[in-house]
Design an enzyme around this catalytic site. Sequence first.
Site, PDB file in Angstrom:
ATOM      1  N   SER A  12       3.012  16.476  17.973  1.00 15.83           N
ATOM      2  CA  SER A  12       1.949  16.259  17.178  1.00 15.83           C
ATOM      3  C   SER A  12       2.479  17.370  16.721  1.00 15.83           C
ATOM      4  O   SER A  12       3.586  18.354  17.011  1.00 15.83           O
ATOM      5  CB  SER A  12       1.494  16.823  18.465  1.00 15.83           C
ATOM      6  OG  SER A  12       0.000  18.068  17.592  1.00 15.83           O
ATOM      7  N   TYR A  55      -1.635  15.521  10.493  1.00 21.18           N
ATOM      8  CA  TYR A  55      -2.620  15.827  10.121  1.00 21.18           C
ATOM      9  C   TYR A  55      -3.079  15.714   8.514  1.00 21.18           C
ATOM     10  O   TYR A  55      -1.961  17.016   8.116  1.00 21.18           O
ATOM     11  CB  TYR A  55      -3.471  16.328  11.015  1.00 21.18           C
ATOM     12  CG  TYR A  55      -4.316  16.190  12.252  1.00 21.18           C
ATOM     13  CD1 TYR A  55      -5.087  15.655  12.506  1.00 21.18           C
ATOM     14  CD2 TYR A  55      -4.151  16.882  13.350  1.00 21.18           C
ATOM     15  CE1 TYR A  55      -5.210  15.194  13.628  1.00 21.18           C
ATOM     16  CE2 TYR A  55      -3.814  16.716  14.609  1.00 21.18           C
ATOM     17  CZ  TYR A  55      -4.865  15.467  14.342  1.00 21.18           C
ATOM     18  OH  TYR A  55      -5.392  15.295  15.603  1.00 21.18           O
ATOM     19  N   THR A  95      -2.445  11.237  11.323  1.00 23.62           N
ATOM     20  CA  THR A  95      -3.951  10.789  11.931  1.00 23.62           C
ATOM     21  C   THR A  95      -4.499  10.065  11.682  1.00 23.62           C
ATOM     22  O   THR A  95      -5.169  11.586  10.968  1.00 23.62           O
ATOM     23  CB  THR A  95      -3.985  11.948  13.557  1.00 23.62           C
ATOM     24  OG1 THR A  95      -2.639  11.531  14.312  1.00 23.62           O
ATOM     25  CG2 THR A  95      -5.178  11.457  14.285  1.00 23.62           C
ATOM     26  N   LYS A 147      -2.017   6.503  12.362  1.00 28.58           N
ATOM     27  CA  LYS A 147      -3.159   6.464  13.632  1.00 28.58           C
ATOM     28  C   LYS A 147      -4.602   6.665  14.340  1.00 28.58           C
ATOM     29  O   LYS A 147      -4.781   7.619  13.246  1.00 28.58           O
ATOM     30  CB  LYS A 147      -2.255   7.682  14.457  1.00 28.58           C
ATOM     31  CG  LYS A 147      -2.945   7.729  16.179  1.00 28.58           C
ATOM     32  CD  LYS A 147      -2.459   8.725  16.903  1.00 28.58           C
ATOM     33  CE  LYS A 147      -2.365   8.625  18.427  1.00 28.58           C
ATOM     34  NZ  LYS A 147      -3.506  10.106  18.187  1.00 28.58           N
ATOM     35  N   HIS A 196      -8.272   7.815  19.485  1.00 32.74           N
ATOM     36  CA  HIS A 196      -8.410   8.840  20.219  1.00 32.74           C
ATOM     37  C   HIS A 196      -8.487   9.815  21.647  1.00 32.74           C
ATOM     38  O   HIS A 196      -8.747  10.931  21.926  1.00 32.74           O
ATOM     39  CB  HIS A 196      -9.020  10.102  19.433  1.00 32.74           C
ATOM     40  CG  HIS A 196      -7.894  11.359  18.678  1.00 32.74           C
ATOM     41  ND1 HIS A 196      -7.428  11.819  17.466  1.00 32.74           N
ATOM     42  CD2 HIS A 196      -7.668  12.524  19.335  1.00 32.74           C
ATOM     43  CE1 HIS A 196      -6.654  12.646  17.523  1.00 32.74           C
ATOM     44  NE2 HIS A 196      -6.850  13.890  18.356  1.00 32.74           N
TER      45      HIS A 196
HETATM   46  C1  LIG Z   1      -4.908  17.289  24.670  1.00 28.52           C
HETATM   47  C2  LIG Z   1      -5.269  16.237  24.036  1.00 28.52           C
HETATM   48  C3  LIG Z   1      -4.685  16.806  22.321  1.00 28.52           C
HETATM   49  C4  LIG Z   1      -4.503  15.301  21.503  1.00 28.52           C
HETATM   50  N1  LIG Z   1      -3.909  16.147  20.783  1.00 28.52           N
HETATM   51  C5  LIG Z   1      -3.234  15.449  19.326  1.00 28.52           C
HETATM   52  C6  LIG Z   1      -3.009  15.405  18.136  1.00 28.52           C
HETATM   53  O1  LIG Z   1      -2.218  16.584  18.265  1.00 28.52           O
HETATM   54  N2  LIG Z   1      -3.354  14.530  17.197  1.00 28.52           N
HETATM   55  C7  LIG Z   1      -2.855  13.124  17.989  1.00 28.52           C
HETATM   56  O2  LIG Z   1      -3.285  12.256  16.786  1.00 28.52           O
HETATM   57  N3  LIG Z   1      -3.613  12.706  18.434  1.00 28.52           N
HETATM   58  C8  LIG Z   1      -3.599  13.946  19.968  1.00 28.52           C
HETATM   59  N4  LIG Z   1      -4.560  13.876  20.526  1.00 28.52           N
HETATM   60  C9  LIG Z   1      -4.858  12.026  20.512  1.00 28.52           C
HETATM   61  C10 LIG Z   1      -3.314  11.031  21.723  1.00 28.52           C
HETATM   62  O3  LIG Z   1      -2.748  11.461  20.915  1.00 28.52           O
HETATM   63  C11 LIG Z   1      -3.980   9.672  22.226  1.00 28.52           C
HETATM   64  O4  LIG Z   1      -4.649   9.388  20.994  1.00 28.52           O
HETATM   65  C12 LIG Z   1      -4.930   9.631  23.498  1.00 28.52           C
HETATM   66  O5  LIG Z   1      -4.654  10.862  24.273  1.00 28.52           O
HETATM   67  C13 LIG Z   1      -4.588   7.984  24.154  1.00 28.52           C
HETATM   68  O6  LIG Z   1      -6.355   7.833  25.095  1.00 28.52           O
HETATM   69  P1  LIG Z   1      -4.951   8.331  26.876  1.00 28.52           P
HETATM   70  O7  LIG Z   1      -4.999   9.715  26.977  1.00 28.52           O
HETATM   71  O8  LIG Z   1      -7.255   8.072  27.388  1.00 28.52           O
HETATM   72  O9  LIG Z   1      -3.476   8.239  26.988  1.00 28.52           O
HETATM   73  C14 LIG Z   1      -4.930  14.245  22.152  1.00 28.52           C
HETATM   74  C15 LIG Z   1      -5.236  13.742  23.070  1.00 28.52           C
HETATM   75  C16 LIG Z   1      -5.420  14.838  23.734  1.00 28.52           C
HETATM   76  C17 LIG Z   1      -5.234  14.640  25.359  1.00 28.52           C
HETATM   77  C1  LIG Z   2      -5.931  20.530  18.315  1.00 25.36           C
HETATM   78  C2  LIG Z   2      -6.417  19.184  18.710  1.00 25.36           C
HETATM   79  C3  LIG Z   2      -7.185  19.104  17.075  1.00 25.36           C
HETATM   80  C4  LIG Z   2      -6.035  17.925  18.782  1.00 25.36           C
HETATM   81  C5  LIG Z   2      -6.358  17.504  19.182  1.00 25.36           C
HETATM   82  O1  LIG Z   2      -6.085  16.026  18.182  1.00 25.36           O
HETATM   83  C6  LIG Z   2      -7.266  16.786  19.704  1.00 25.36           C
HETATM   84  O2  LIG Z   2      -7.665  17.820  20.679  1.00 25.36           O
HETATM   85  O3  LIG Z   2      -7.334  15.346  20.569  1.00 25.36           O
END
Ligand SMILES: Cc1cc2nc3c(=O)[nH]c(=O)nc-3n(C[C@H](O)[C@H](O)[C@H](O)COP(=O)(O)O)c2cc1C
Ligand SMILES: CC(C)CC(=O)C(=O)O
Length: 432
Positions: free
Chosen positions: A153, A176, A202, A279, A303
């Site tokens: 990330s 981003y 993303t 994404k 997401h």
């Molecule tokens: C705590 C957390 C932080 C995330 N941070 C990002 C991020 O920084 N960038 C991003 O594109 N997606 C982020 N996501 C989304 C994940 O990339 C992903 O799309 C999603 O977690 C997939 O679903 P799952 O948690 O059910 O496997 C985040 C998800 C979680 C749970």
């Molecule tokens: C720090 C957040 C913007 C990261 C993210 O994409 C998320 O938490 O789903």
Amino acid sequence: MTAPVTTTPETAGPETAVPETAVPETTGPATAGPATAGPETAVLTATPGPLRIEDYQDLAQRRLDDQVWDFVEGGAGTERTVDANRCAFARVTLRPRVLVDVSACDTGTELLGAPLATPVGVAPTAYHRLLHPDGEVATALGAGAAGALYVVSVFASRTLEEIAAEAAGPLWLQLYWLRRREVLAGLVERATAAGYRALVLTVDAPQLGRRHRDARNGFAVPAGISAVNLDPALMASAHRSDAGRSALAVHTAEAVDPSVTWADLAWLRARSELPVVLKGILTAEDAVLAVQHGADAIVVSNHGGRQLDGAPASLDALAEVVDAVGAAGCPVLFDGGVRSGADAFAALALGARAVLLGRPVLWGLAADGAAGVAGVLGLATEELAHTMALAGRPALPAVDRSAVVLAPGPAQGPPQGPVHGTAQRTAVGTGL
Ligand SMILES: Cc1cc2nc3c(=O)[nH]c(=O)nc-3n(C[C@H](O)[C@H](O)[C@H](O)COP(=O)(O)O)c2cc1C
Ligand SMILES: CC(C)CC(=O)C(=O)O
């Protein structure tokens, strides 16, 4: 918040003795203690290591501060899209073929030119030092041990270079679209120099989803943990806790440019030779536009239900996207709700080239650092190989649409009332 804990898992029931040194097996089988005890010998029954990915979830919840737990588990609005992601897998039926030689099942694949031992990889998630002191370096070690892809990330809490130095497998960098283009350009340059192999933009977060848990908790990134790849001046608002609002939402509004459109992608392409992956695509229309604008791959994702509440389950959007771009040869990756190798099998059968795990990797990281990450990925891969064997599909090209039926989903139900802090989600799905 409390510091991440690194003690041994508390898996002992009241009458179960666990050796003090017990650590979770990464993917190993249950290890029983001596079963031959006489009347004067205490019977030692070692608690099995994690047998299912959700075992890591239990371990993680015990270790994490409530606010961090809510940040990880939570979604946007009523969290109906979080639920939909899991419920979709419960509508999958697998169609086994028999009398096929499955003496060796091969989970190996290839993605944007890189060979991978497993099609199960790590989705980009922010701030891994919230989960473990080693943060993304531990994640990279775990992913490397499992032979898995790791998408780092842009909000990583270790530097791109530190992560790359420990990575044994391929790394991609998620971005981003930052308002400050020179910062974005600098990240692209650094990623290229450090050996990252693709850029993942993303596209589903022009604003942060309305995450009620984080707002109620006044969640902010604690001092001492930061998105170290960004200018510290850009990070101040992410650390400012205010009752009733999420500092991450404030920070995203400050840092991320919501005016970006398809036309801007040419700018990114011109900055780097690296493949560009989009994404957060959920429709055939956007998938076609992505290919027209030169995307090298697509990630079907909502997401993890953290952005548009009411968006379809990722699994329900997958076939539509694959059908739209398959002929163009654009690989489609998938994330959202994958919690077992059987879930991974279903997404691969519906046309995904690879699946990414978001929360499960964080559970593994919180439970046991690099070993926990390797454990989660290894377990998912082992279960995938097992599903391939019992379904009579010994290699991934044979995991095709004939291997599954996805029953249509009901219209998403009405909101189920307010989401409370540390809310428990109902576990549903194929649940191998
Ligand atoms: C705590 C957390 C932080 C995330 N941070 C990002 C991020 O920084 N960038 C991003 O594109 N997606 C982020 N996501 C989304 C994940 O990339 C992903 O799309 C999603 O977690 C997939 O679903 P799952 O948690 O059910 O496997 C985040 C998800 C979680 C749970
Ligand atoms: C720090 C957040 C913007 C990261 C993210 O994409 C998320 O938490 O789903």
